[in-house]
Design an enzyme around this catalytic site. Sequence first.
Site, short mmCIF file in Angstrom:
data_model
loop_
_atom_site.label_atom_id
_atom_site.label_comp_id
_atom_site.label_asym_id
_atom_site.label_seq_id
_atom_site.Cartn_x
_atom_site.Cartn_y
_atom_site.Cartn_z
N HIS A 70 -66.51 30.52 55.23
CA HIS A 70 -67.55 31.17 54.44
C HIS A 70 -68.70 30.22 54.15
O HIS A 70 -68.53 29.01 54.02
CB HIS A 70 -66.98 31.77 53.15
CG HIS A 70 -66.38 30.79 52.18
ND1 HIS A 70 -67.13 30.06 51.30
CD2 HIS A 70 -65.09 30.47 51.94
CE1 HIS A 70 -66.34 29.32 50.54
NE2 HIS A 70 -65.09 29.53 50.93
N ASP A 72 -70.84 30.57 51.47
CA ASP A 72 -71.29 30.51 50.07
C ASP A 72 -70.53 29.49 49.24
O ASP A 72 -69.44 29.03 49.59
CB ASP A 72 -71.20 31.89 49.42
CG ASP A 72 -69.79 32.46 49.40
OD1 ASP A 72 -69.06 32.28 50.39
OD2 ASP A 72 -69.43 33.08 48.39
N ASP A 96 -65.23 23.04 49.25
CA ASP A 96 -65.03 24.48 49.43
C ASP A 96 -66.34 25.15 49.82
O ASP A 96 -67.05 25.65 48.97
CB ASP A 96 -64.47 25.07 48.14
CG ASP A 96 -64.04 26.51 48.27
OD1 ASP A 96 -63.91 26.98 49.41
OD2 ASP A 96 -63.83 27.16 47.23
N GLU A 126 -67.84 35.08 49.82
CA GLU A 126 -66.40 34.98 49.67
C GLU A 126 -66.01 34.67 48.23
O GLU A 126 -64.92 35.04 47.78
CB GLU A 126 -65.86 33.87 50.60
CG GLU A 126 -64.34 33.80 50.68
CD GLU A 126 -63.70 32.91 49.62
OE1 GLU A 126 -62.47 32.96 49.46
OE2 GLU A 126 -64.44 32.15 48.94
N GLU A 127 -66.90 33.98 47.50
CA GLU A 127 -66.55 33.49 46.16
C GLU A 127 -66.75 34.52 45.05
O GLU A 127 -66.60 34.19 43.87
CB GLU A 127 -67.38 32.23 45.84
CG GLU A 127 -67.19 31.07 46.79
CD GLU A 127 -65.86 30.36 46.61
OE1 GLU A 127 -65.02 30.86 45.83
OE2 GLU A 127 -65.64 29.32 47.25
N GLU A 155 -60.36 27.11 54.98
CA GLU A 155 -60.34 26.78 53.56
C GLU A 155 -59.76 25.37 53.37
O GLU A 155 -58.92 24.93 54.16
CB GLU A 155 -59.48 27.78 52.80
CG GLU A 155 -60.10 29.15 52.64
CD GLU A 155 -61.19 29.19 51.58
OE1 GLU A 155 -61.33 28.20 50.82
OE2 GLU A 155 -61.89 30.20 51.51
N HIS A 329 -64.71 23.90 43.38
CA HIS A 329 -65.43 24.45 42.23
C HIS A 329 -65.62 23.45 41.08
O HIS A 329 -66.20 23.80 40.06
CB HIS A 329 -64.74 25.70 41.67
CG HIS A 329 -64.57 26.79 42.69
ND1 HIS A 329 -64.01 28.02 42.37
CD2 HIS A 329 -64.88 26.87 44.00
CE1 HIS A 329 -63.97 28.78 43.44
NE2 HIS A 329 -64.50 28.10 44.45
#
Length: 353
Positions: A70, A72, A96, A126-127, A155, A329
């Site tokens: 992903h 984002d 991530d 995705e987030e 991931e 994150h």
Amino acid sequence: MTKLNLTQSSPDLTEALVNISSVSGAEEKLADKIEKALSAFGHLKVFRHGNTVVARTDIGRDERIVIAGHLDTVPSNDNLPARRADGLIHGLGACDMKGGLAVGLRLAATLTEPNRDVTYVFYDCEEVEAERNGLLKLTRSNPELLEGVFAVVMEPSNAVVEAGCQGTMRVEITTRGERAHSARSWMGSNAIHAAGGILARLAAYEPRRVPIDGLEYREGLNAVGIHGGVAGNVVPDLCTVEINYRFAPNRSEAEAEAHLRAVFEGYDVVVTDSAPGGLPGLERPAAAAFLEVVGGEPQPKFGWTDVARFTLLGVPAVNYGPGDPLYAHKQDEFVPEAEIERCEQRLRAWLTA
């Protein structure tokens, strides 16, 4: 528009990707750069769907596999631009998953004759909530682009295979009361106080531990938000508790919802978001062949990933990418350069053996 160089080293490419902001919902700039860069390579057929970019080889191999990542990130937390020190790349999305994204992009650009045809999918959103997910949209608009015997979702997994994933469900439970002046609270009914029963059930809850294919999946049920109150001198008439349930992949979404309604019997449970888990599928021949090349002991995936979407399409899939998911994150998010390079080397070996 500055060109994205997909042939530079994967750590250098990771740094460049981190420095292109792509918070969920604002991936267009990065998607534009990736589409333009991939379109320069004649061995790839490139498709665009919204801010999702798909690149495919089509050289008539007996098998096709999918590599997905992903674009984002979560919102910035004063962690841009990228910073490199002591073999680590720090910055928003480094772990991530722009390290994994860099690996996928370099493989797409430089593997002109892989031993299997490869579909590379670089997707948006995705987030955030499931309905915005670019991969989900692709399963609805062009599912044929995701066909394959096996998929790797890049991931962060500490460069070891993490199989399957938990399902996730978010619900809201609202308690109701009656407003009154706080100086005369007996004239009303406090909705926040009424939420105490919900919190008590959560505190007493014992989550399952579920063995599947030799891996143990742990579940979790937690309050993640609570909202209520009108003013400092008013007894509130509404209070909403937001709850997140992470369930083992042998439990369907319908079963997960039924379980939550049983746990919170007597309350009005409203489902606000849901996504199924993904079974490990390690017994599949394609998964076994991948494990043989990359090595290491497979681990269960704690968290939801788009492995689950491939499971629904009948494509066995695993998580495999650089970076420690515990740092995803976080403000001090980072990815080791050595892990980026190791993931690339092992995937390259698998696709050229």
